[in-house]
Design a protein around this motif. Structure first.
Motif, PDB file in Angstrom:
ATOM      1  N   LYS A 171       0.718  -1.151   0.030  1.00  6.18           N
ATOM      2  CA  LYS A 171       0.116   0.122   0.009  1.00  6.18           C
ATOM      3  C   LYS A 171       1.023   1.143  -0.059  1.00  6.18           C
ATOM      4  N   TYR A 172       0.951   2.065  -1.139  1.00  7.74           N
ATOM      5  CA  TYR A 172       1.814   2.897  -1.227  1.00  7.74           C
ATOM      6  C   TYR A 172       0.986   4.480  -1.190  1.00  7.74           C
ATOM      7  N   THR A 173       0.037   4.487  -0.663  1.00 10.92           N
ATOM      8  CA  THR A 173      -0.752   5.743  -0.786  1.00 10.92           C
ATOM      9  C   THR A 173      -0.510   6.719   0.502  1.00 10.92           C
ATOM     10  N   TYR A 174      -0.326   6.139   1.614  1.00  7.02           N
ATOM     11  CA  TYR A 174       0.251   7.028   2.733  1.00  7.02           C
ATOM     12  C   TYR A 174       1.615   7.682   2.326  1.00  7.02           C
ATOM     13  N   PHE A 175       2.617   6.907   1.798  1.00  9.83           N
ATOM     14  CA  PHE A 175       3.861   6.954   1.626  1.00  9.83           C
ATOM     15  C   PHE A 175       3.805   8.201   0.420  1.00  9.83           C
ATOM     16  N   ASN A 176       3.038   8.057  -0.593  1.00  9.11           N
ATOM     17  CA  ASN A 176       2.862   9.183  -1.620  1.00  9.11           C
ATOM     18  C   ASN A 176       2.015  10.297  -0.960  1.00  9.11           C
ATOM     19  N   LEU A 177       1.283  10.231  -0.482  1.00 11.05           N
ATOM     20  CA  LEU A 177       0.525  11.407   0.257  1.00 11.05           C
ATOM     21  C   LEU A 177       1.665  12.187   1.244  1.00 11.05           C
ATOM     22  N   ALA A 178       2.453  11.506   1.806  1.00 16.18           N
ATOM     23  CA  ALA A 178       3.293  12.219   2.695  1.00 16.18           C
ATOM     24  C   ALA A 178       4.172  13.084   1.755  1.00 16.18           C
ATOM     25  N   GLY A 179       4.721  12.618   0.757  1.00 18.40           N
ATOM     26  CA  GLY A 179       5.682  12.991   0.056  1.00 18.40           C
ATOM     27  C   GLY A 179       5.256  14.218  -0.801  1.00 18.40           C
ATOM     28  N   PHE A 180       4.052  14.090  -1.546  1.00 21.58           N
ATOM     29  CA  PHE A 180       3.468  15.122  -2.162  1.00 21.58           C
ATOM     30  C   PHE A 180       2.858  16.426  -1.462  1.00 21.58           C
ATOM     31  N   PRO A 187       8.369  23.199  -1.589  1.00 22.84           N
ATOM     32  CA  PRO A 187       8.882  22.733  -2.705  1.00 22.84           C
ATOM     33  C   PRO A 187      10.401  22.275  -2.720  1.00 22.84           C
ATOM     34  N   THR A 188      11.317  22.774  -1.747  1.00 22.89           N
ATOM     35  CA  THR A 188      12.731  22.022  -1.588  1.00 22.89           C
ATOM     36  C   THR A 188      12.590  20.735  -0.858  1.00 22.89           C
ATOM     37  N   ALA A 189      11.516  20.606  -0.520  1.00 29.12           N
ATOM     38  CA  ALA A 189      11.462  18.985  -0.123  1.00 29.12           C
ATOM     39  C   ALA A 189      11.714  17.916  -0.863  1.00 29.12           C
ATOM     40  N   ALA A 190      11.478  18.359  -2.104  1.00 21.63           N
ATOM     41  CA  ALA A 190      11.897  17.440  -3.420  1.00 21.63           C
ATOM     42  C   ALA A 190      13.167  16.874  -3.249  1.00 21.63           C
ATOM     43  N   ILE A 191      14.111  17.737  -2.737  1.00 17.73           N
ATOM     44  CA  ILE A 191      15.699  17.233  -2.554  1.00 17.73           C
ATOM     45  C   ILE A 191      15.847  16.211  -1.593  1.00 17.73           C
ATOM     46  N   ASN A 192      14.968  16.442  -0.547  1.00 15.15           N
ATOM     47  CA  ASN A 192      15.091  15.436   0.659  1.00 15.15           C
ATOM     48  C   ASN A 192      14.194  13.902   0.144  1.00 15.15           C
ATOM     49  N   LEU A 193      13.141  14.453  -0.727  1.00 14.89           N
ATOM     50  CA  LEU A 193      12.484  13.097  -1.190  1.00 14.89           C
ATOM     51  C   LEU A 193      13.022  12.303  -2.064  1.00 14.89           C
ATOM     52  N   ALA A 194      13.948  12.900  -2.861  1.00 17.16           N
ATOM     53  CA  ALA A 194      14.453  12.232  -4.053  1.00 17.16           C
ATOM     54  C   ALA A 194      15.149  10.848  -3.637  1.00 17.16           C
ATOM     55  N   PRO A 195      16.016  10.864  -2.502  1.00 17.33           N
ATOM     56  CA  PRO A 195      16.904   9.343  -2.203  1.00 17.33           C
ATOM     57  C   PRO A 195      15.529   8.633  -1.585  1.00 17.33           C
ATOM     58  N   ILE A 196      14.744   9.099  -0.778  1.00 20.62           N
ATOM     59  CA  ILE A 196      13.686   8.459  -0.088  1.00 20.62           C
ATOM     60  C   ILE A 196      12.795   7.475  -1.239  1.00 20.62           C
ATOM     61  N   TYR A 197      12.520   8.258  -2.385  1.00 19.82           N
ATOM     62  CA  TYR A 197      11.618   7.643  -3.486  1.00 19.82           C
ATOM     63  C   TYR A 197      12.531   6.695  -4.311  1.00 19.82           C
ATOM     64  N   CYS A 198      13.932   6.938  -4.440  1.00 25.03           N
ATOM     65  CA  CYS A 198      14.719   6.133  -5.050  1.00 25.03           C
ATOM     66  C   CYS A 198      14.831   4.854  -4.631  1.00 25.03           C
ATOM     67  N   TYR A 199      14.884   4.913  -2.932  1.00 25.26           N
ATOM     68  CA  TYR A 199      15.083   3.807  -2.124  1.00 25.26           C
ATOM     69  C   TYR A 199      13.720   3.024  -2.279  1.00 25.26           C
ATOM     70  N   GLN A 200      12.590   3.569  -2.174  1.00 25.82           N
ATOM     71  CA  GLN A 200      11.357   2.827  -2.416  1.00 25.82           C
ATOM     72  C   GLN A 200      11.291   2.134  -3.731  1.00 25.82           C
ATOM     73  N   PHE A 201      11.719   2.772  -4.852  1.00 31.50           N
ATOM     74  CA  PHE A 201      11.484   2.239  -6.160  1.00 31.50           C
ATOM     75  C   PHE A 201      12.440   1.160  -6.534  1.00 31.50           C
TER      76      PHE A 201
END
Length: 515
Positions: A171-180, A187-201
């Motif tokens: 279930k990826y909904t909560y993960f994506n909700l938190a990220g978006f 918007p600068t949160a994208a920097i921190n989210l990039a490696p987290i999303y790479c780890y997940q994917f």
């Protein structure tokens, strides 16, 4: 015996009791923060929320250019509206509601941080990580402040906590909700989210079907969240607005942040991050010996620091979102100290670290840059009315504004908008004022004469006494022992006309009370 104690301790710290204790601790932090940190604490959050509810409050250039999302101040405005409905806005509830909200949000972050650390590294590391977090001077100092950086850190923790390891029914909904949501708020949160999303994917989604499910959820949740953000911003700006895109254009493409100061590329490595760590730096160093166990956390920290280093404008708070990962590395540091030097030594290191951090937090939270708060608190409790004029001659955005004062009086301050129109030889109003005092006073004589009160630092008053012959010192507020700018001073003064009813030169006892 030891296992029995550990079991009983774990049972006592049930989720309910744990969250209660964390909430009490964070509420206590409010009383340790009675000082001024950065302008955004008021001008980009409380001031905007106050304007939404009470129809007055200053909106800075960011809100005119549409580079900030209304979601965060709208969240605060909900509570301001409740206060207004219950007729509590003229009480101190208005001042403390935002710190209360942010303390609660930080406690939620603490709670989910423990859950994440426990799920990833076990009970011992989870509790040690939380202890390191609670002892951090920066965590104490910033936890109750109205900064979008704190929300960014919360969403970062939620993203880590909702990383999906289940390959059967993911279930990826909560993960994506938190990220978006983190992205549209800041918007600068994208920097921190990039490696987290790479780890997940790339790591957790270890087959094609999982990657397919993740991408479909990413697109659906992302699209809906982004459209929600655009809808909110477009409604409040009164036109179609994509605030995160405008943020990118102004802060990255046009690089307007340099107007507010620049640092060398290495600043985060050599000053910013080590300062945030402070005495934690020792245990952090020992934690690096376990780099194989914390390689993801270490990669997250390094990626953020390196990415932010390419931006010219740098601040300590921009690294707040990597502090949870930092504290996990510190927890492993304590574990290593225990292994190398014994339990007693590691306890002593923790005690010294905690005491040192507490002293720094107390200094910054109760003493350093105290005057802006005590000044506005004094004016809030005075007999100001709508016919009064307040003239603030300090570096721009040096005090809270209408959201704290809560009096619809005319307030003139020195602005410091960046060069948005690319004017040659541009100087903002604050720079022009400090570089040409006589010229400014000469061209603004009527503004000065109409002022009911003037706010300025003592060093400036000494330079401009001749232009302020009709005014006297009515109140003197302690600012700081350490000056970070030549434009500030140890004392902030409140001047009033010589015919004013207030006392003139303050006594030593009155100054002592401000401390």
């Amino acid at each position: 015996m030891q296992n029995s104690f550990s079991t009983n301790f774990d049972q006592y710290l049930s989720y309910k009791n744990l969250f209660f204790l964390l909430s009490i601790y964070r509420l206590f932090n409010i009383f340790l923060n009675q000082t001024w940190f950065v302008p955004d604490e008021y001008w980009q959050s409380q001031e905007v929320g106050h304007n939404l509810v009470f129809n007055y409050g200053y909106l800075t250039w960011e809100w005119k250019e549409g580079i900030r999302s209304y979601i965060y101040p709208l969240f605060l405005a909900i509570f301001y509206k409740a206060i207004q409905l219950f007729h509590l806005d003229n009480t101190r509830v208005l001042i403390y509601i935002s710190p209360l909200i942010h303390s609660a949000l930080t406690a939620i972050g603490d709670f989910f941080f423990i859950i994440y650390a426990k799920k990833s590294f076990g009970q011992k590391i989870a509790y040690l990580s939380c202890l390191c977090r609670l002892l951090s001077w920066y965590s104490i100092y910033s936890s109750s402040r109205s900064l979008s950086n704190n929300l960014e850190e919360l969403f970062s923790i939620l993203s880590l906590c909702t990383l999906e390891h289940d390959s059967i029914r993911p279930k990826y909904t909560y993960f994506n909700l938190a990220g978006f949501f983190s992205f549209i708020v800041r918007p600068t949160a994208a920097i921190n989210l990039a490696p987290i999303y790479c780890y997940q994917f790339f790591y957790l989604c270890h087959n094609f079907n999982l990657k397919k499910k993740f991408l479909s959820n990413f697109i659906i949740v992302g699209t809906l969240t982004i459209l929600f953000g655009i809808g909110i911003d477009s409604f409040f700006y009164g036109k179609f607005t994509i605030s995160w895109w405008n943020f990118f254009i102004f802060n990255v493409h046009k690089n307007v942040g340099v107007h507010y100061g620049t640092h060398q590329f290495h600043w985060y490595f050599t000053q910013g991050y080590p300062t945030l760590l402070f005495l934690h730096l020792v245990i952090f160093g020992f934690g690096l010996k376990c780099y194989k166990q914390v390689k993801f956390q270490l990669a997250l920290v390094l990626f953020n620091i390196l990415s932010y280093s390419f931006l010219s404008h740098k601040e300590f708070r921009f690294l707040g979102q990597i502090m949870p990962s930092t504290m996990i590395i510190c927890a492993f540091g304590i574990k290593n100290l225990n292994k190398l030097f014994g339990k007693n030594f590691s306890i002593k290191v923790l005690v010294v670290t905690g005491i040192g951090n507490l002293f720094l937090a107390l200094f910054l939270g109760l003493l350093h840059q105290r005057a802006p708060i005590t000044l506005m608190n004094y004016l809030r409790n005075s007999n100001l009315n709508e016919t009064d004029n307040l003239l603030v001659l300090t570096p721009c955005h040096s005090t809270p504004f209408h959201s704290y004062l809560h009096k619809n009086v005319t307030i003139k301050f020195l602005t410091c908008e960046p060069n948005l129109k690319s004017v040659n030889g541009y100087k903002d109003e604050a720079d022009f004022f400090y570089e040409n005092l006589e010229g400014w006073f000469s061209s603004n004589r009527q503004l000065v004469q109409k002022a009911s009160f003037i706010v300025m630092f003592q060093s400036l008053y000494e330079q401009t006494k001749a232009q302020l012959d009709d005014f006297k010192i009515c109140k003197k507020f302690f600012y700081s022992l350490i000056q970070q700018s030549s434009r500030t001073h140890q004392y902030l003064l409140l001047l009033c006309p010589k015919t004013n009813y207030l006392d003139s030169e303050p006594t030593f006892s009155s100054i002592k009370q401000d401390l």
